[in-house]
Scaffold this active site. Structure first.
Site, PDB file in Angstrom:
ATOM      1  N   GLY A 642       0.843  -1.186   0.000  1.00 41.63           N
ATOM      2  CA  GLY A 642       0.000   0.000   0.000  1.00 41.63           C
ATOM      3  C   GLY A 642       0.871   1.226   0.000  1.00 41.63           C
ATOM      4  O   GLY A 642       2.059   1.156   0.340  1.00 41.63           O
ATOM      5  N   GLY A 647       3.647   7.677   2.821  1.00 42.24           N
ATOM      6  CA  GLY A 647       4.771   6.818   2.478  1.00 42.24           C
ATOM      7  C   GLY A 647       4.230   5.455   2.085  1.00 42.24           C
ATOM      8  O   GLY A 647       3.087   5.340   1.653  1.00 42.24           O
ATOM      9  N   LYS A 663       4.203   0.219   8.229  1.00 44.55           N
ATOM     10  CA  LYS A 663       3.962   1.533   7.609  1.00 44.55           C
ATOM     11  C   LYS A 663       5.182   2.411   7.846  1.00 44.55           C
ATOM     12  O   LYS A 663       5.517   2.733   8.977  1.00 44.55           O
ATOM     13  CB  LYS A 663       2.721   2.140   8.250  1.00 44.55           C
ATOM     14  CG  LYS A 663       2.359   3.514   7.793  1.00 44.55           C
ATOM     15  CD  LYS A 663       0.961   3.822   8.308  1.00 44.55           C
ATOM     16  CE  LYS A 663       0.739   5.306   8.514  1.00 44.55           C
ATOM     17  NZ  LYS A 663      -0.544   5.579   9.131  1.00 44.55           N
ATOM     18  N   ASP A 761      -9.961  11.220  10.293  1.00 42.20           N
ATOM     19  CA  ASP A 761      -9.638  10.858   8.914  1.00 42.20           C
ATOM     20  C   ASP A 761     -10.387   9.588   8.525  1.00 42.20           C
ATOM     21  O   ASP A 761      -9.811   8.666   7.960  1.00 42.20           O
ATOM     22  CB  ASP A 761      -8.121  10.706   8.750  1.00 42.20           C
ATOM     23  CG  ASP A 761      -7.679  10.895   7.294  1.00 42.20           C
ATOM     24  OD1 ASP A 761      -8.505  11.366   6.480  1.00 42.20           O
ATOM     25  OD2 ASP A 761      -6.525  10.570   6.983  1.00 42.20           O
TER      26      ASP A 761
END
Ligand SMILES: *[C@@H]1O[C@H](CO)[C@@H](O)[C@H](O)[C@H]1NC(C)=O
Ligand SMILES: *[C@@H]1O[C@H](CO)[C@@H](O)[C@H](O)[C@H]1NC(C)=O
Ligand SMILES: *[C@@H]1O[C@H](CO)[C@@H](O)[C@H](O)[C@H]1NC(C)=O
Ligand SMILES: *[C@@H]1O[C@H](CO)[C@@H](O)[C@H](O)[C@H]1NC(C)=O
Ligand SMILES: *[C@@H]1O[C@H](CO)[C@@H](O)[C@H](O)[C@H]1NC(C)=O
Ligand SMILES: *[C@@H]1O[C@H](CO)[C@@H](O)[C@H](O)[C@H]1NC(C)=O
Ligand SMILES: *[C@@H]1O[C@H](CO)[C@@H](O)[C@H](O)[C@H]1NC(C)=O
Length: 924
Positions: A642, A647, A663, A761
């Protein structure tokens, strides 16, 4: 009462310290309205609260603004009526012209009209003996130009309708104006409907700037104000305006009934008057210096033993003839006077006693419309992606256009960004539907030219000095394009035929690319100049390519190297963190953060232990990885599963065989360590089956790495729109299950955790699925904690994703759980309609999912339901879901349900769907 006051003091102190530490600048609503009467009195630059001689409480201003320097000046006359002679003030040094220095001022509750009174004092605080001049704005309006002189203070009073919970009040630097300076701001509620005529009724597009408010016949040395006037207006003595030597000032204490006057002037003001006892005219001549429209408000009261009758004339026009003032009665006359720069107010009659008790004169200042919320949201996202603070806040066009932006009225018609790293063309430029000029030269844009097709009005597009490799398909629909500058990119292959359809194009610059082949004949027009030098071989005829030796492409292309600023501050910050021993530092930081939160949470019941044992245990449960561990686990960052603005995410395998998603924040998005720490801290505290679990993290040198549980089902967004999407297999029951799961996760954040957490979010790409299609909410990088006891909302810079942003949040900057509900409503719409929140696929009016779907949802949701689920959904279940969704995206946050209500209704819809599929009934 004192306990209560102390509590507020503590809170204020807390805010003071909190404001010093980033990320903790909460503003508490109850502390703001210190007085029950709805007064807000800010002493700018003050360090503590105090109460003045009228019993009004004054607070420091630092919870309402985050720029400017403070100092104090010596003053003989003290407007607060208290003895100290050093008055604090706030000034804004080195402001470039056009800089906005803004206060965010909460409006009193349940009040529709307010008076806002800023006071400005210079008193040579900078020892330069140059009183500054500057402008002040309220909302979108430039309300006044302040030109301080040695005879300051300068007091302005504005009356406006309350349109929002928070009013933005700014000082605007003007060329050669010096540093703006301010001493105090007062907000006072006014009676409902007062001055309605001047405020334009419900149209809300004006504010009133006071020019005169005269208490006729009054001869006191100070203006009459609170407590005589419960609204604390300043009623000045009229000796400087003494209309005529023949008239006398009367003061007679007759009981007066003023309850019929909406403006409710104080009785004390009406008990004085100018009265003309002889045969003559009573007149006031007022110079206004600005040509404009004015509202004149005249007050009359029968304080004389006789009733009087007279004509009222303004600038020689008769406003009332034979106006009667009866004994013991009060009345008001409002008159709009257009396009004047002086007023002559006359009261005349031959026989009776012309009189006037008070009058006010207001300049009517137009309040321009705000830019559309889609535009603002798109620009905010663009600002975020630059990694810079461009100073873009509030409205892009008013009071002054943002840097890099030009407007026509409230439409953003030009955007010019250059010499910064935008990185991706996928940004939301396509939302800026009113653009005529878009200049993105030297912004590191790469790949295909994308998402610009909706810009039907665009005339000039400059994409030069980027790394674009292909034309994409959107360009040919920009039918108004006149200038297209693509020089110095890496465009390859042939020039597409479709460019020929741009009939208004007169300059096409393709210089210094890697294009080749024959140019489309449709570009060979008299009125179109095509520049082609510096390509491999590009011309209208093949033959010119034969003689390669004199072709310009063989000369080295003359690229101009332009320095792209790096986000040096952030990089530096990250390095410092790295140097100071890594993990230790992290733990200390996080402990401090937790400690602060506990303190914040327990201001009135402090405990000795800064955090609970349970928290420490959960903290310990989170593993700290070394960078080496991570490299091994991810097989040296081999599998990217992903990527996004932050990033990349890599697949990893821990030593125990567990699969994880790793991540890794790219340099550009390392925001100090704040959002990283934020996410770690939150995730160690919350554990719930519908929230993605944090397995551990790594914070070493320049690295900020989060290790999550791996969810093989990918994100909901991938499943709906990704390259190998499974949209067709996601039937309605499955979509509802995902919605219920995600709502459970959010419900836990809002209601199950303490302190409460606002995700900020929520979007379909942050809802992840496991193998069994259980959904979990992820990505807490922007989340905010809110203490249960205190703030009902927090004021914060707007963050989030275009298409999901709560319009009320970005207009007021007041964050509440309802913002998450809004975003979740968008996710529900995506599930129903099977399309993205912002989509360039259709015509411009279908572009925004909410705007497009809302009318249908209220009428007939089946019309817009995703083709893939038609036939699979139960009518009642769909109707219920559509009804929840439409309430979630209600513009007004108070009209939205809570997430708990949303969850309850979704559960019902899900049950209905399951029952109906098993019985086979009621499917559409
Ligand atoms: C204003 O404050 C900043 C930072 O606190 C300081 O660097 C600057 O010197 C101050 N300017 C003036 C004119 O006092
Ligand atoms: C505002 O008005 C509403 C209803 O009119 C009432 O419920 C609420 O308590 C009021 N709030 C305040 C602060 O007066
Ligand atoms: C401010 O006032 C001074 C004189 O008092 C005048 O010379 C100057 O032009 C004024 N400036 C502005 C911006 O109005
Ligand atoms: C009231 O007015 C008179 C003249 O009209 C003046 O002499 C006197 O000083 C004034 N009183 C005050 C308190 O200003
Ligand atoms: C005051 O005036 C209002 C309307 O103008 C009237 O309804 C009210 O009864 C009056 N009150 C008294 C005490 O006369
Ligand atoms: C003065 O008022 C009286 C009574 O309202 C009216 O009859 C008369 O015409 C007025 N005079 C003038 C000059 O307006
Ligand atoms: C601004 O918009 C108006 C109305 O759409 C238009 O008539 C005018 O020409 C525009 N002005 C400029 C400078 O583009």
């Amino acid at each position: 009462m004192t306990k209560f006051a102390n509590f507020h003091c503590l809170l204020l102190l807390f805010f003071f310290f909190a404001a010093v530490a980033p990320n903790f600048n909460f503003v508490d609503a109850s502390a703001l309205s210190a007085s029950s009467s709805g007064f807000l009195s800010l002493s700018c630059g003050a360090s503590s609260s105090f109460t003045d001689s009228s019993g009004i409480q004054w607070n420091p201003d630092d919870s309402y603004i985050n720029t400017g320097n403070t100092t104090a000046v010596l003053s003989l006359s003290n407007p607060h009526g208290t003895s100290p002679s050093r008055l604090p003030l706030r000034f804004f040094p080195n402001s470039d012209p056009g800089t906005r220095s803004c206060y965010r001022i909460p409006m009193p509750m349940n009040v529709s009209v307010v008076l806002v009174r800023p006071t400005f004092l210079y008193k040579n605080h900078d020892l330069r003996n140059q009183p500054p001049s500057f402008a002040v704005s309220l909302g979108t309006a430039i309300a006044a130009v302040v030109n301080l002189t040695v005879s300051d203070p300068w007091v302005e009073e504005f009356i406006l309708l309350v349109r929002k919970k928070v009013m933005v009040f700014c000082l605007l630097s003007v060329p050669n104006g010096g540093s703006p300076v301010i001493s105090s701001i007062e907000v006072r509620p006014l009676p409902d409907g007062a001055y309605g005529a001047g405020l334009g009724g419900d149209r809300w597009n004006h504010l009133l700037r006071k020019r005169f408010r005269i208490n006729c016949g009054y001869n006191g040395s100070e203006p009459l104000r609170y407590p005589s006037d419960p609204s604390d207006r300043l009623w000045d003595a009229d000796r400087y305006f003494s209309p005529s030597r023949l008239s006398a000032g009367f003061h007679i204490e007759v009981p007066l009934n003023v309850s019929g006057l909406i403006e409710s002037p104080p009785v004390a003001v009406l008990q004085t008057a100018r009265v003309l006892a002889r045969k003559n005219v009573l007149a006031y001549n007022l110079a206004l210096d600005i040509l404009g429209d004015y509202l004149v408000v005249l007050y009359f009261a029968g304080i004389l033993p006789v009733s009087s009758s007279f004509d009222i004339l303004v600038n020689a026009d008769t406003v009332r003839s034979s106006y009667m003032v009866h004994h013991g009665e009060a009345s008001v006359v409002l008159q709009l006077v257009k396009s004047v720069d002086a007023l002559n107010i006359m009261f005349q009659n031959i026989t009776f006693y012309p009189q006037v008790n008070a009058f006010e004169v207001y300049e009517i200042v137009e309040m321009p419309q705000e830019a559309s919320s889609t535009t603002v949201s798109a620009l905010q996202v663009i600002q975020q992606s630059t990694g810079f603070d461009l100073g873009w806040q509030d409205d892009p066009c008013f009071p002054l256009p943002w840097k890099h932006v030009e407007c026509n009225g409230s439409l953003v018609t030009s955007l010019a960004l250059s010499d910064m790293d935008l990185g991706a063309m996928g940004l939301t430029f396509g939302d800026l539907l009113d653009l005529k000029t878009l200049d993105l030269h030297n912004t590191s844009l790469a790949g295909e030219i994308m998402n610009l097709g909706s810009l039907q009005l665009l005339e000039t597009l400059n994409l030069s000095f980027n790394k674009l490799t292909s034309f994409g398909s959107g360009i040919s629909t920009m039918t108004n394009l006149q200038i297209l500058d693509l020089k110095n990119n890496s465009l390859e292959g042939a020039v597409p035929d479709s460019l020929g359809s741009l009939k208004n194009l007169h300059l096409l610059n393709l210089e210094n690319n890697k294009l080749e082949g024959v140019l489309p004949q449709s570009l060979n027009r008299e009125n179109l100049q095509v520049r082609t030098s510096g390509n491999l071989c590009l011309s209208f005829t093949l033959s010119t390519c034969n003689n390669l030796s004199d072709h310009p492409s063989l000369q080295p292309p003359h690229f101009t190297v332009v320095d792209i600023h790096k986000h040096s501050n952030h990089a530096k910050k990250a390095k410092i963190f790295g140097v100071i021993g890594v993990v230790c530092c992290m733990i200390i930081l996080i402990s401090v953060a937790i400690f602060k939160f506990k303190r914040w949470n327990e201001t009135d019941a402090a405990t000795s232990n800064p955090w609970t044992t349970a928290e420490m245990q959960s903290w310990n449960a989170t593993k700290i990885f070394t960078y080496k561990d991570i490299k091994v686990a991810t097989n040296n960052f081999k599998d990217v599963i992903g990527s996004g603005g932050f990033g990349n995410i890599y697949l990893g395998k821990l030593s125990d065989g567990k699969l994880v998603a790793v991540k890794v924040r790219s340099d550009r998005t390392q925001l100090g360590a704040d959002s990283f720490i934020n996410e770690v801290r939150l995730l160690t505290q919350v554990r719930h089956p519908n929230l993605v679990t944090l397995e551990g993290f790594c914070h070493e040198s320049d690295q900020q790495i989060l290790v999550y549980e791996y969810l093989p089902g990918r994100s909901l967004a991938d499943n709906l729109y990704g390259p190998n999407n499974k949209k067709a297999t996601l039937d309605w029951a499955c979509r509802l299950k995902i919605a219920v799961d995600a709502a459970k996760g959010l419900d836990y954040l809002h209601n199950g955790s303490n302190p409460r957490i606002i995700h900020r979010d929520v979007k379909s790409s942050n809802i992840l699925l496991d193998m069994e299609m259980n959904a979990k909410v992820s990505d807490f990088g922007l989340s905010k904690q809110v203490s249960q006891a205190s703030a009902s909302h927090v004021t914060t810079a707007v963050k989030g994703t275009a298409g999901y942003l709560d319009p009320e949040y970005y207009s007021t900057q007041q964050l509440t759980e309802k913002s998450d509900v809004y975003s979740f409503g968008i996710v529900l719409l995506e599930l129903i309609c099977g399309r993205e929140p912002l989509s360039h696929a259709g015509s411009p009016d279908t572009y925004n999912l909410v705007l497009w779907a809302k009318p249908y949802l209220q009428a007939d949701a089946f019309e817009i339901a995703d083709e893939c689920i038609k036939g699979t959904f139960d009518v009642e279940s769909m109707r219920k879901t559509a009804s929840v969704a439409v309430r979630c995206v209600c513009r007004d946050a108070s009209g939205r349900p809570t997430i708990a209500q949303v969850l309850a209704e979704l559960r019902e819809a899900y049950t209905i769907q399951l029952t109906s599929s098993s019985t086979g009934g009621n499917l559409n």
